[in-house]
Structures are given as structure tokens and as C-alpha cells.
Scaffold this motif. Sequence first.
Motif, PDB file in Angstrom:
ATOM      1  N   LYS A 165       0.820  -1.209   0.000  1.00  0.00           N
ATOM      2  CA  LYS A 165       0.000   0.000   0.000  1.00  0.00           C
ATOM      3  C   LYS A 165       0.849   1.253   0.000  1.00  0.00           C
ATOM      4  O   LYS A 165       0.535   2.248  -0.654  1.00  0.00           O
ATOM      5  N   ASP A 178      -4.702   0.387 -11.495  1.00  0.00           N
ATOM      6  CA  ASP A 178      -5.711   1.383 -11.866  1.00  0.00           C
ATOM      7  C   ASP A 178      -6.935   0.710 -12.489  1.00  0.00           C
ATOM      8  O   ASP A 178      -8.070   1.150 -12.273  1.00  0.00           O
ATOM      9  N   LYS A 221      -9.093  -0.734  -9.652  1.00  0.00           N
ATOM     10  CA  LYS A 221      -9.860   0.302  -8.952  1.00  0.00           C
ATOM     11  C   LYS A 221     -11.001   0.812  -9.816  1.00  0.00           C
ATOM     12  O   LYS A 221     -12.097   1.067  -9.323  1.00  0.00           O
ATOM     13  N   GLY A 229     -13.282  -2.189  -8.228  1.00  0.00           N
ATOM     14  CA  GLY A 229     -13.531  -1.571  -6.931  1.00  0.00           C
ATOM     15  C   GLY A 229     -12.304  -1.574  -6.042  1.00  0.00           C
ATOM     16  O   GLY A 229     -11.233  -2.081  -6.389  1.00  0.00           O
ATOM     17  N   ASP A 230     -12.438  -0.972  -4.873  1.00  0.00           N
ATOM     18  CA  ASP A 230     -11.337  -0.884  -3.918  1.00  0.00           C
ATOM     19  C   ASP A 230     -11.140  -2.229  -3.232  1.00  0.00           C
ATOM     20  O   ASP A 230     -12.036  -2.730  -2.540  1.00  0.00           O
ATOM     21  N   THR A 268      -8.297  -4.628  -0.846  1.00  0.00           N
ATOM     22  CA  THR A 268      -7.082  -4.595  -0.047  1.00  0.00           C
ATOM     23  C   THR A 268      -5.965  -5.279  -0.841  1.00  0.00           C
ATOM     24  O   THR A 268      -6.232  -6.049  -1.776  1.00  0.00           O
ATOM     25  N   GLU A 309      -6.420  -8.174  -3.687  1.00  0.00           N
ATOM     26  CA  GLU A 309      -5.863  -8.069  -5.037  1.00  0.00           C
ATOM     27  C   GLU A 309      -5.005  -9.285  -5.351  1.00  0.00           C
ATOM     28  O   GLU A 309      -5.065  -9.840  -6.448  1.00  0.00           O
ATOM     29  N   ARG A 325     -17.873   3.840 -12.538  1.00  0.00           N
ATOM     30  CA  ARG A 325     -17.456   3.200 -11.282  1.00  0.00           C
ATOM     31  C   ARG A 325     -17.894   1.739 -11.315  1.00  0.00           C
ATOM     32  O   ARG A 325     -18.820   1.390 -12.049  1.00  0.00           O
TER      33      ARG A 325
END
Length: 695
Positions: free
Chosen positions: A157, A233, A236, A240-241, A243, A247, A378
Amino acid sequence: MVQKYQSPIRVYKHPFELVMEAYERRFPTCHLIPMFVDSEVLEETESEDGSVHNVQRRCKLDVDAPRLLKRIAGVDYVYFSQENTLNKRERTLHIESHNETFSNRVIIHELCSYSAHPENEDWTCFEQSASLDIKSFFGFESTVEKIAMKQYASSIKKGKEIIEFYLNQLEEEGISHVPRWTPSLDAPSSSVTTKPVCATPKLLQLELNDVTNQPDDQMENQTGTPDDKLDADYIKRYLGDLTPLQESCLIRLRQWLQESHKGKIPKDEHILRFLRARDFNMEKAREILCQSLTWRKQHQVDYLLETWTSPQVLSDYYTGGWHHHDKEGRPLYILRLGQMDTKGLVRALGEESLLRHVLSINEEGLRRCEENTKVFGRPISCWTCLVDLEGLNMRHLWRPGVKALLRIIEVVEANYPETLGRLLILRAPRVFPVLWTLVSPFIDENTRKKFLIYAGNDYQGPGGLLDYIDKEVIPDFLGGECMCEVPEGGLVPKSLYRTAEELENEDISLWTETIYQSASVFKGAPHEVVLEIIDAASVITWDFDVCKGDVVFHLYHSKLGQHSSITTPGGNNVQLIDKSWTLGLDYSMVESPLTCKEGESVQGSHVTRWPGFYILQWRFHTMPGSASTNLPRVDDVLASLQVSSHKCKVMYYTEVIGSEDFRGSMTSLESSHSGFSQLSHATSNHSQSSSMISR
């Protein structure tokens, strides 16, 4: 067990040489990484032409571990060995590191690489992977594994943030360009070559697809293409987001499919749904995903939207359809279940056609999610379902229909996990708890948490529809102003019903399980079915069609079964009530008799009050002659013709449900209106039919 981690490709929109300048500023210490205490260069070499630069470092880390664990281990710091190989000609940096401390107990191996972007030479790609093998650690193996996972996730991160911090620092110092390496004229050529490690990032590939209008199928090509690796990218933007560890699970499961699965592999969104359904447990997600892929291939589900044509009876009487989207951009599906003739649809189509229709709805939902992801910019991976239960009553608890529903739920749960974002249940009547009790055990716990149930008409206030759906798209039948094209349903004409024999010829059908039995009813020889009830407050349910003639249906109770010859019938037109028995003494009538005419369908249920034997009886019905006139009436003539046949035919199904299966819903069941439940010509003019319940 070896734990493996893989990060997605991260893209810095800066040239490779500038990123390398920023990377070097991390040493010997980095204030942005508190655990990185110090580092020293052990060895540094360079090729003759200066194109390859090799550095070996020893890094000192203050691992965020409990003090007690550090005291038991006898160390305050952990040392890692790191080897960096920078190839200026190929514009790549390879970083390999492993632990020195406790290397005989714990093996940590990490690989990182920077490389020039294959499609844009002014961008830089970064990849990172690691493996952890804990052999023994003073009995704290699980704790050490959790600490290592936490540290790894934190480093991933922070990794991009740190490089971007130093890139901004360089920009503030006026350094925005670092010249590329070029060989000097008198320098010998280097024989060292490095293969680029970065594939085309998925996000860039999607952008290229958009430009060239290339199709993006539900299933992707197998391994080998440059866009197989995932970009941070892209994750995301389209997934979506997640952790870092989530991923990693997605990337590793995708890689496993590329290496082991023959043919096509699912889209990333599809893989992610199965991971979420198993809380990102790789082994469990892989198992159910592989089973689903086999199922999809076996039943050609990938081509369902192109090959499935909905029968006209579904278009006319299936009360469901897509209707705009909710406030989060999720596709909205509306189902007016209370207005649906579930029995009529099953009798007219069979279970298999209904199942395929439901699967086509789910496939269409996935397609709409992809479209809305592009429209709203999104990730949208699931849809919202609104179920209107106005009109729901005991006829919807037709047991064969409920069994068909349970099978459909089972198939959908296994193959479309995490596709339902929210289920809004409106205008739930008193009978709803019975239906909910029957189906809820077959619904995944995570899915049940997404259900919101509203009783009565108070569903547009605080916490109601307006919290989830814009006012302008609320359907007109729910008090909104938006016209809804979902069919209103109604009774399926009996002329469309298919016989049990016709449905038995299908490969897979509800009726091949011999749910229904046929019986002939002769004049003077009724057909009876005996049910032994052990526990009081059990529920007897029945459903039958009068195929020929008119019959009278009775329900009796007897306590004399253990002293008589009452047994389960072994053949047709069996009479179980002994002719010597006296009504009201040896046996009693627990429901009023019901006369049923040819062509009628009858459903009903009875809550038992006593243990013993309950007898369902179908008796030949003879219409009495008229004494008011000497001239024969048409009805009397028809009745005499019917009597001459001395035979009626019924097709029936019955089942006993234990009271424990209702788990608190018995009160709702008993509160229903008393009487027989009939979905027949006699009740077709009524909006709702009653249910036969003994109090």
C-alpha cells in the motif's frame, strides 16, 4: 504451508529514469517507512559499458511485532538481504530479497521489478510478489504468519505512495527529466540482456478496445496474451477498492486458471464474485468456481442469451422485468410475485423452462452491470431486486412450486454468487413468514443479510424505497409516477397446462420425480389416502386436479388405526374406512366436504390438532335429480350421462410438513382465513383465494 502473494501492476506516469532517481532516495533510510531502520551496501558492481549496475544491500527492519514475541525470539531487529540489478539499456530494475534472521525457521522471498511501459515509453510499470514459508517459530507460527501478512499488505500500500512522494520532491527541486543511458563510443558492448517483465496493463488494453470497438465477451481467451496481467488502476476503475491481499487472491486465482483451465477463463469480475462469496479463501473459491465453470460448459450457459427464446406464456404471465436502476447505479429488477400464478407456470412449462428463464435473467443482469459500469464510471457488480408481494396467499405455497423454487435458488446460489446487491420485499402479507421459513434455509447467509422486508403500505417513508430508488422511477403500482412495463400476470389458462405424461418425456423435469399420483374414483368405491401423524400441529397439504367427472373431497381423522387394518394404500381406488365404522364415533370429519367439478384444481392445508390417522377421501359425486318438474333438464341429462360412466379420475399430490419446519411461523399460518384454497374456474373471478386451515 507456503503462502504466496502477488500485487497487480502499478503504473507511474513518469519515465523509467526519473522513477529510478526517486527510488534511490529511499536509501539508506526512509522516514516514510518507520520499520525501515537502516541499510548498508555490501557489494556494488557495474558492467564494462556501464549499462548494468548491481547492488547488494543488508537492510535492518524493526518489525511491528509484540514485545513478548521479540523477547522469546531473542531479537529486536530483523535483517534482510537485497540484491538490485539495474539494466539501463533494457530499462529494467530487478529486486530480489530474502530474510537472514531466522532463515532456518522462516523463509521469506520477495521479487520486485520496475520496467518501461510496453505501450508508452514515458511510463513505468512496477510488479511485486512474495512467498512465506513458516517451518517453525517457537509455537507462534500462526501469529508470525499474521504479522508477515500485515507487513506485506502495508508495504504494498505504501510502495506507490513513497515513489510518488520522491517524484514530487524531485519536481519541487526542478528535476523533471533524467536522460536515458546511451553507450559511449569507446565502451565495449555488454552481453547482459534482460527480458521485459511487464505485460500490457489491463486498463490500457481496455482503452484500446474502446477505441477499436473490439468485443469483450463474458469469457476471455486463455493464457498468453499481454493483457492477462492486471493493472492497479484497472482494478480500482472496474473492480472496486480491494485490499492488497484481496488483489493478490484475484491475481493468483486468475493465473491459476490461465495455467490449468482449458479453453476460456471468466472475466475478472466473475472471478471476484466467487472470491467474495468465500471471504477470499483461495481454495474454497477455486473449488466452487471450477464447479460452476463445468456447469456453464455442460449447459452452454455462455450462449444462453443468444439461444434462449422465452415461451409466449412466460412473456404473458411471468410478472418480472428490468426497470431503470437504483440510486447506486445498480440495475433494478422488479418481480410482482403476489400476482404470479406459480402453479400455472409450472404446469404449463415444467421446471426446466422456468429455470432457464431465471438463468437468462441472471445473465442479462451481468450484462447490464457491465454496461452501467461504463455509464457511471465506477464498478457496478450486482443489481437490486424489488419484490412486490401484494396478492400473496396460500396458493403460492403449492408444494411442487415451492420445490421448483428451491431448486432454482440452489442453482442460482451456486453459480451467481454476490450478484444480488439488495432485495427489497414490499407489502409482505401475514402468510409471508410461512414462505420465508420454507426457502430461507436454502439462501446463503451473506445473501439473507441483503434482504429488507416491509409489511403493509408503509414503504415510502424513512428507511423505505426513497432511500434506495429515485422518486421518478418508483413504479406506478407502488404509488410512483413511472410507468412500469412488467406484466400484471393473472391466471394461466388451463388449456395451456401440460399433462404429467408430456412433462415426463423431458430430460430434466420436476414431474419425473413422480410427485403426482393418478387415481380412479368409482361409484360406491371412493379413493382414500391415509397419513399417520405422530406429532400434533403438523401440517397436511394437498393439491389435486379433477381430470374427469365430479368428486367430493373429505378429510377425516381416526384414533382407531392401531387397532384396525388401516395401511398405506398399495393400489388404486382403495377404501380404508371400514364400512362398520360410525362417523362421529370411530372417525370424525375435520373439514367440511368440498364438491369439485371436472377441470378444477384444488389446493389446501390442514393443521392437525391430534395424533393418529388422517384420511383424504375422493368420493364419486352424483347430482340429485330435480323434483320440481316432469320435464328433464339439460343438467339432469348431462348428469345421467356422467353417472352412466360410474368413473372419475383425479391426479393428486400430498405432503405432511412437521411443525418444527415452521419455526415460529405457525401463528401466521393459523391466522389465515379458513376454507378451501382453490385456483379454479370457481375462484378465477376473485383477486385472492382462501386457504383451508382448521383452527
